[in-house]
Design a protein around this motif. Structure first.
Motif, PDB file in Angstrom:
ATOM      1  N   TYR A  71       0.968  -0.981  -0.412  1.00 29.51           N
ATOM      2  CA  TYR A  71       0.107   0.060  -0.495  1.00 29.51           C
ATOM      3  C   TYR A  71       1.049   1.679   0.004  1.00 29.51           C
ATOM      4  O   TYR A  71       2.072   1.059   0.654  1.00 29.51           O
ATOM      5  N   ARG A  72       0.699   2.218  -0.880  1.00 30.80           N
ATOM      6  CA  ARG A  72       1.767   3.967  -0.661  1.00 30.80           C
ATOM      7  C   ARG A  72       0.391   4.316  -0.622  1.00 30.80           C
ATOM      8  O   ARG A  72      -0.776   4.411  -1.590  1.00 30.80           O
ATOM      9  N   SER A  73       0.419   5.899   0.627  1.00 32.89           N
ATOM     10  CA  SER A  73      -0.443   6.582   0.175  1.00 32.89           C
ATOM     11  C   SER A  73      -0.652   7.813  -0.534  1.00 32.89           C
ATOM     12  O   SER A  73      -1.293   8.421  -1.117  1.00 32.89           O
ATOM     13  N   ALA A  74       0.304   7.908  -1.107  1.00 36.21           N
ATOM     14  CA  ALA A  74       0.945   9.121  -2.960  1.00 36.21           C
ATOM     15  C   ALA A  74       2.185   8.665  -3.292  1.00 36.21           C
ATOM     16  O   ALA A  74       2.489   7.456  -3.013  1.00 36.21           O
ATOM     17  N   ASP A  75       1.959   8.579  -4.221  1.00 39.89           N
ATOM     18  CA  ASP A  75       2.974   8.798  -5.069  1.00 39.89           C
ATOM     19  C   ASP A  75       4.013   9.613  -4.568  1.00 39.89           C
ATOM     20  O   ASP A  75       3.777  10.797  -3.887  1.00 39.89           O
ATOM     21  N   TRP A  76       5.356   9.250  -4.705  1.00 40.26           N
ATOM     22  CA  TRP A  76       6.866   9.807  -4.409  1.00 40.26           C
ATOM     23  C   TRP A  76       7.041  11.981  -4.780  1.00 40.26           C
ATOM     24  O   TRP A  76       7.541  12.366  -3.536  1.00 40.26           O
ATOM     25  N   ASP A  77       6.386  12.299  -5.366  1.00 39.57           N
ATOM     26  CA  ASP A  77       5.923  13.660  -6.055  1.00 39.57           C
ATOM     27  C   ASP A  77       5.188  14.337  -5.954  1.00 39.57           C
ATOM     28  O   ASP A  77       5.054  14.810  -7.009  1.00 39.57           O
ATOM     29  N   GLY A 128       6.479  16.249  -2.238  1.00 41.74           N
ATOM     30  CA  GLY A 128       6.968  15.584  -1.758  1.00 41.74           C
ATOM     31  C   GLY A 128       8.371  15.450  -2.858  1.00 41.74           C
ATOM     32  O   GLY A 128       9.083  16.572  -3.303  1.00 41.74           O
ATOM     33  N   VAL A 129       9.223  14.836  -3.929  1.00 37.87           N
ATOM     34  CA  VAL A 129      10.477  14.934  -3.989  1.00 37.87           C
ATOM     35  C   VAL A 129      10.653  15.482  -5.338  1.00 37.87           C
ATOM     36  O   VAL A 129      11.733  16.045  -5.473  1.00 37.87           O
ATOM     37  N   ALA A 130       9.116  16.580  -5.534  1.00 39.41           N
ATOM     38  CA  ALA A 130       9.249  16.905  -6.698  1.00 39.41           C
ATOM     39  C   ALA A 130       9.359  18.036  -6.050  1.00 39.41           C
ATOM     40  O   ALA A 130      10.343  19.063  -7.785  1.00 39.41           O
ATOM     41  N   ASP A 131       9.857  18.679  -4.793  1.00 34.64           N
ATOM     42  CA  ASP A 131      10.329  19.755  -4.572  1.00 34.64           C
ATOM     43  C   ASP A 131      12.136  19.328  -3.381  1.00 34.64           C
ATOM     44  O   ASP A 131      12.203  19.880  -3.068  1.00 34.64           O
ATOM     45  N   GLY A 132      12.277  18.556  -4.251  1.00 32.66           N
ATOM     46  CA  GLY A 132      13.722  17.875  -3.350  1.00 32.66           C
ATOM     47  C   GLY A 132      13.238  17.125  -1.799  1.00 32.66           C
ATOM     48  O   GLY A 132      14.279  17.424  -1.241  1.00 32.66           O
ATOM     49  N   SER A 133      12.147  17.405  -1.431  1.00 30.36           N
ATOM     50  CA  SER A 133      12.168  17.538   0.686  1.00 30.36           C
ATOM     51  C   SER A 133      10.677  16.523   0.444  1.00 30.36           C
ATOM     52  O   SER A 133       9.648  16.078   0.589  1.00 30.36           O
ATOM     53  N   MET A 191       3.148  10.571   3.877  1.00 28.73           N
ATOM     54  CA  MET A 191       2.996   9.239   3.074  1.00 28.73           C
ATOM     55  C   MET A 191       3.317   8.224   4.214  1.00 28.73           C
ATOM     56  O   MET A 191       4.581   7.913   4.218  1.00 28.73           O
ATOM     57  N   VAL A 192       2.785   7.138   3.193  1.00 27.16           N
ATOM     58  CA  VAL A 192       2.934   5.956   3.875  1.00 27.16           C
ATOM     59  C   VAL A 192       3.205   4.482   3.076  1.00 27.16           C
ATOM     60  O   VAL A 192       1.964   4.891   2.407  1.00 27.16           O
TER      61      VAL A 192
END
Length: 130
Positions: free
Chosen positions: A44-50, A85-90, A122-123
């Protein structure tokens, strides 16, 4: 020194079943239900990495529906200062009381932001050993 001890003692006096009252807590002891996310295979993933991470302010109390149909054998929490998330580099693994697990079962993971800091969450949870 006596003042510091008194201050520490007073913060412990304001304990409810969700833990010490360091910052605002939910008005009820029922967590907010979260149904976002997807299951791929046994993960399960609550959202995409980005993007589109869950807003997780200090004191937030959520019951996250993971839809795995079994108690996860592993759970990882990641935090960002941005919804993207990672789209902002953090994006970094949570630590300490940033994400406190209050319950976990075949359907849900109940978590509390025990810090007073504002994050986006993010989970990732899985049912099979990697």
């Amino acid at each position: 020194m006596g003042g510091a001890l008194l201050l520490g003692a007073s913060s412990c006096d304001s304990v409810n079943s969700l833990g010490p009252q360091i910052c605002d807590r939910p008005e009820t002891e029922e967590p907010t239900d979260v149904t976002e996310g997807e299951v791929i295979g046994d993960t399960y993933r609550s959202a995409d990495w980005d993007g589109d991470l869950l807003y997780f302010p200090g004191g937030a109390y959520y019951r996250i529906h993971h839809n795995l149909g079994a108690i996860p054998v592993g759970v990882q929490f990641y935090l960002s200062f941005s919804r993207d998330g990672v789209a902002d580099g953090s994006l970094a693994p949570a630590a300490g009381n940033q994400v406190e697990i209050h319950a976990i079962d075949e359907e849900t993971i109940t978590v509390l932001n025990g810090s007073c800091s504002e994050y986006y969450l993010m989970v990732i949870a899985w049912t099979e050993a990697p």
